[in-house]
Design a protein around this motif. Sequence first.
Motif: not given
Length: 94
Positions: A36-54
């Motif tokens: 469930d946590y992984s599914g919500c993380r994928r959903y949030a990533d698709r919705d926001v498109g945020w990626r943690d990079d430097d």
Amino acid sequence: MKRFALPMICLMLPACAATSVPWTNPDVPKEEWSRDYSGCRRYADRDVGWRDDDRDTGSVFRDYDRHQAKKRYDAVLAACMIDRGYVPISRKKE
């Protein structure tokens, strides 16, 4: 030296395999929490498109945009988990 390598590997494997899920739901088996946590993380990533990079650090505007996107990502992730009946572990219902 080789005697210590195998026990060290055995001790490190569970740490790598275990995914820490900062949410709890007493109505769902623990085996499902990670999915469930992984599914919500994928959903949030698709919705926001945020990626943690430097990349592009040093730009005030880039840092602000990244901060805002991270806040939105966290909010979407939290809403998804709450919709599935989870509660943050730090505020676990007793």
